[in-house]
Design a protein around this motif. Structure first.
Motif, PDB file in Angstrom:
ATOM      1  N   ASP A  26       0.835  -1.202   0.000  1.00 37.91           N
ATOM      2  CA  ASP A  26       0.000   0.000   0.000  1.00 37.91           C
ATOM      3  C   ASP A  26       0.872   1.256   0.000  1.00 37.91           C
ATOM      4  N   HIS A  30      -0.876   2.842  -3.175  1.00 33.79           N
ATOM      5  CA  HIS A  30      -2.110   3.594  -3.004  1.00 33.79           C
ATOM      6  C   HIS A  30      -2.117   4.595  -1.861  1.00 33.79           C
ATOM      7  N   MET A  31      -1.176   4.499  -0.971  1.00 35.27           N
ATOM      8  CA  MET A  31      -1.231   5.301   0.251  1.00 35.27           C
ATOM      9  C   MET A  31      -1.186   6.808  -0.029  1.00 35.27           C
ATOM     10  N   PRO A  32      -2.062   7.587   0.623  1.00 32.58           N
ATOM     11  CA  PRO A  32      -1.956   9.044   0.464  1.00 32.58           C
ATOM     12  C   PRO A  32      -0.638   9.541   1.055  1.00 32.58           C
ATOM     13  N   LYS A  33      -0.074  10.557   0.408  1.00 33.46           N
ATOM     14  CA  LYS A  33       1.324  10.883   0.717  1.00 33.46           C
ATOM     15  C   LYS A  33       1.551  11.378   2.146  1.00 33.46           C
ATOM     16  N   LYS A  34       0.561  12.047   2.716  1.00 32.03           N
ATOM     17  CA  LYS A  34       0.784  12.570   4.075  1.00 32.03           C
ATOM     18  C   LYS A  34       0.894  11.457   5.127  1.00 32.03           C
ATOM     19  N   ALA A  35       0.520  10.239   4.736  1.00 31.26           N
ATOM     20  CA  ALA A  35       0.535   9.136   5.708  1.00 31.26           C
ATOM     21  C   ALA A  35       1.898   8.461   5.814  1.00 31.26           C
ATOM     22  N   LYS A  38       4.098   8.109   9.423  1.00 30.06           N
ATOM     23  CA  LYS A  38       3.529   7.193  10.421  1.00 30.06           C
ATOM     24  C   LYS A  38       3.512   5.765   9.898  1.00 30.06           C
ATOM     25  N   ARG A  39       3.267   5.609   8.615  1.00 32.97           N
ATOM     26  CA  ARG A  39       3.193   4.278   8.040  1.00 32.97           C
ATOM     27  C   ARG A  39       4.509   3.525   8.213  1.00 32.97           C
TER      28      ARG A  39
ATOM     29  N   PHE B 217      -7.279  15.008  -0.325  1.00 31.94           N
ATOM     30  CA  PHE B 217      -6.851  13.813  -1.061  1.00 31.94           C
ATOM     31  C   PHE B 217      -5.403  13.421  -0.765  1.00 31.94           C
ATOM     32  N   ASP B 218      -4.624  14.318  -0.182  1.00 31.26           N
ATOM     33  CA  ASP B 218      -3.261  13.940   0.212  1.00 31.26           C
ATOM     34  C   ASP B 218      -3.267  13.173   1.535  1.00 31.26           C
ATOM     35  N   GLY B 220      -5.973  10.930   2.090  1.00 37.84           N
ATOM     36  CA  GLY B 220      -7.069  10.001   1.882  1.00 37.84           C
ATOM     37  C   GLY B 220      -7.177   9.614   0.424  1.00 37.84           C
ATOM     38  N   ARG B 221      -8.151   8.791   0.090  1.00 33.11           N
ATOM     39  CA  ARG B 221      -8.377   8.408  -1.293  1.00 33.11           C
ATOM     40  C   ARG B 221      -9.777   7.813  -1.414  1.00 33.11           C
ATOM     41  N   ALA B 235      -3.190   8.125  11.144  1.00 33.58           N
ATOM     42  CA  ALA B 235      -3.091   9.577  11.016  1.00 33.58           C
ATOM     43  C   ALA B 235      -2.893   9.944   9.547  1.00 33.58           C
ATOM     44  N   ASN B 236      -3.626  10.960   9.108  1.00 30.99           N
ATOM     45  CA  ASN B 236      -3.493  11.414   7.723  1.00 30.99           C
ATOM     46  C   ASN B 236      -3.792  10.343   6.691  1.00 30.99           C
ATOM     47  N   ARG B 239      -9.801   7.071   4.370  1.00 31.86           N
ATOM     48  CA  ARG B 239     -10.217   6.674   3.025  1.00 31.86           C
ATOM     49  C   ARG B 239     -11.720   6.488   2.924  1.00 31.86           C
TER      50      ARG B 239
END
Lengths: 493, 493
Positions: A26, A30-35, A38-39, B217-218, B220-221, B235-236, B239
């Motif tokens: 992910d 697909h992961m949104p960049k701000k995550a 933490k990811r 969208f940065d 989430g998706r 966090a951040n 979805r």
């Protein structure tokens, strides 16, 4: 039976492996960049938990007790492979592991900056640290002749540096000579693959290729990633990624077929091996032999294009102005170039040898990190006859060393050699192979690979496996014959 | 400070929460189908691990010791909410938990079959088991007046059944009467939303709506799922999912806006609350108030369509033959129908009351599971004036009871009521609200929600929060006023 308890434990660990693999997949897709930040911590925790369980005393005891039981061949292999992994990790002090991980992630950041700024000195101190720690790790792992053996064994179990050198010697000579010979041949026109191709249509073509290969979409999927990879999330879940370049059809098509080859291997490993130490490919190089087989030996063959031409023209009608043979030649364009990942079949192994020789010398203190740019450029001149104008296209191009993945590069070359050796044997076993491929029937090839290689998982060391499959140990002559045979046609020699 | 140790522990647990959430999201969106069985086991293991950590004695001790420290308001809330959760789970014997989970998953399978075969008797014995176990659980949780209070508190902390009944009484009377009144009005033409709309274009329209709402969208998706949902991976990373019906534009557009409303709530919770007991919505109903606010109060308003009309026509030029007002009316078509999830704003709460009354009676042994089909149909007749021809469109339509989610249904209704109460206050605070929305400026509305609701996370119980935000406790009159005001316009009364 302790073996049953051992397997239960492995199944449990593999659940954390699944979670970690999905978190990573992910992250890349697909992961949104701000995550991202933490990811990375979550991946660290979950894969750390899996690792902690894998090196626990409980596993150690179960391995020991299982070993004493009367086991069938499969269970024996589980214990043997499991024990080897276990002991390997037990040899390395946890603090060193941590230090390597931390240094590697700092080195990667430094490498990214160094590459952008084309400045090796930014990377140098970090690489020095990583090399120092890697040498320490090799010493903990132990070796008889050559410190590099300890590292090579992580990727290609059982292979010795001395054996590798013996394989490389004649191959290097051949490739350098053959490259010169190609200069006298007729250069194909590869511009036909480098026009504007809309991404949606490239995707369609990639999916058609995967379907033809019998990739099981009910047990996998295809997504987009900056650096294409294949990942096994768990049983019946082997995902590939590809990438699209609007101005180069080769990029997506051959990335897809390459990853598809890896995925067919993983999809062909028996479901009952899943989660166990044998539920994996035999080695990095055997894995690479599968991807390269589909990408190059099949996907870049004339027979393939005699069939796939129709799909190509259906998706991109502009190709009707060309013959299958012209496309076959275009995708086999040979060029002395700087970047390994863009290299063709003839030059690719030279890029690898250069890296192998440098890293083997580094690990054995025969050269220093500060010498790398110079040594790199000298070898490029000797092997490929060209010298990169900047380090970002030279010594800084690959991330592997930043990660501390010394011993990994040879896998790419070995994969090419294995694939040719397997292919030779496959053709003997299936005399009608070319005809089948011309008709779009890839099942005989796939079934052969399934039976001989995929179905064995990681039960055997790569050396054993190659001998079982082809009757002899790794022999580079099959690759040389394959290259000569193919490129004489491409270059009309 | 023990509070710091406590928070560290929560952050650690939340990493397993992230892994579990991603595994579930992937299960519903992208996972290849053959992976389903094993995946369910992985989800069980990882979320089980998170649960095990959350109810560990270590957490219990840290909560106790933190409580004695001198804490700021936020930390106090962390301990209070954490302790409530902890004690709740400690009250239920682990074996009962397991039994409920196993029975619920069997009940779900039986429910699926029963629904397909339109045969309540297949579901009945399983539902009886689930009801029995749920009553047991309620008894362990404890209550003063009504066993159902224990369940209601799981979803709407602090709310009592007796209070809920007081809210429902006038609302039911009003809705039944108002439905009859609408029969005298002018029925809008809703066929304009029910033609062929290509999925790719529906997606574009959905994305435009989310952008307008300032969904980030940065962080989430948006993906596709059979039953749309919103999930906070971490966090951040919030979805949403939506779904497409090629012959109904309402389905995707309003699913998207609804889930977008949930997501704005989650994205608006302070990042420093993430992973902590307060890093969540105040309750299911407050969450639903946010989704319904955006879906219905904003998304189905005339002002919204006065602005969004241009986007609609850009994506689907055929709408240029209609006015914004005609579209506003079409999306507010009221109909007595069988299926809750397809119900409009006027009839929706009647569907909920019926379910609440049935489940409250079940839990208190005033009716039996075997009576459900009959009771269901009677109430449908009384409240909506129609009786479903088959149980699959009646008592078998929702999965909630199979899951043992008794006490959940009221959240949907309360969400509608809260949203109207919030809206009333918002209009007082922002007199120019309608004008802003007409101009496509949703920021004043969002900022108001962010400040008054989102930024509080789960620091307050829903009752407290509503009082803080609107100055009074839940009052259904705002919803009734809102309905009358809006639908008098739609039906030209």
């Amino acid at each position: 039976m302790y073996i049953e308890k051992l397997k239960e434990k492995y199944f449990l660990i593999s659940k954390y492996g699944t979670a970690a693999a999905l978190l990573e997949w992910d992250f890349e897709t697909h992961m949104p960049k701000k995550a991202a930040e933490k990811r990375a911590e979550v991946i660290g925790e979950i894969s750390g938990k899996a690792f902690e369980m894998a090196v626990s005393d409980e596993i150690g005891e179960l391995l020991m007790k299982s070993e004493e039981e009367s086991l069938n061949e499969i269970d024996k292999a589980i214990v043997r492979v499991g024990k080897k992994e276990y002991e390997k990790f037990k040899k390395i002090p946890p603090d060193l592991f941590k230090e390597i991980n931390i240094s590697a992630s700092k080195a990667q950041a430094a490498w990214e900056e160094a590459k952008i700024k084309n400045d090796f000195s930014i990377f140098q101190p970090h690489l020095e640290k990583v090399v120092e720690l890697t040498k320490k790790m090799a010493d903990y792992l132990g070796y008889d002749e050559n410190r590099y053996d300890a590292l090579l064994d992580l990727y290609e179990p059982g292979l010795k540096t001395s054996e590798l050198k013996k394989v490389i010697e004649p191959l290097r000579k051949f490739l350098i000579q053959y490259l010169n010979k190609l200069d006298e041949g007729k250069k194909p026109d590869n511009s036909i693959m480098k026009r504007y191709f809309p991404i949606e249509k490239q995707k369609e073509l990639s999916l058609r290729a995967l379907k033809l290969m019998k990739y099981d979409f009910d047990a996998g999927r295809m997504d987009v990633a900056m650096h294409p990879f294949t990942t096994t999330i768990g049983a019946n879940d082997v995902r590939i990624t590809t990438r699209y370049n609007e101005n180069d059809l080769n990029d997506s098509l051959y990335s897809t077929i390459h990853e598809g080859g890896h995925a067919l291997y993983e999809q062909g490993i028996p479901e009952e091996f899943s989660g166990l130490p044998i539920g994996d490919g035999a080695s990095m190089a055997i894995h690479e032999s599968q991807s390269r087989f589909w990408e190059n030996i099949i996907g870049r063959s004339l027979e393939f294009w005699e069939y796939f031409y129709n799909d190509l023209v259906e998706v991109f009608p502009e190709f009707k102005d060309y013959t299958p043979e012209e496309i076959f030649k275009a995708v086999n364009f040979v060029e002395r170039s700087f970047i390994r990942t863009e290299a063709d079949e003839v030059t690719y192994n030279l890029h690898i040898m250069l890296r192998f020789e440098i890293e083997e010398a580094l690990i054995n203190d025969r050269i220093k990190v500060e010498d790398l740019p110079e040594v790199w450029n000298e070898k490029m001149k000797d092997y490929l006859g060209i010298v990169p104008g900047k380090d970002s296209e030279g010594v800084l191009q690959d991330v592997h060393w930043a990660h501390g993945s010394f011993g990994y590069f040879p896998s790419y070359m070995l994969g090419n050699l294995y694939s040719a050796q397997f292919y030779k044997k496959m053709r003997e076993d299936i005399p009608e192979l070319d005809d089948k491929i011309k008709k779009g029937d890839f099942e005989p090839a796939l079934n052969w690979l399934r039976e001989k290689i995929h179905s064995k998982g990681k039960m055997y060391e790569p050396g054993e496996l190659v001998k079982m499959v082809t009757g002899e140990l790794l022999n580079p002559k099959y690759f040389m014959e394959y290259i000569e045979n193919k490129f004489n046609k491409v270059y009309e020699l």
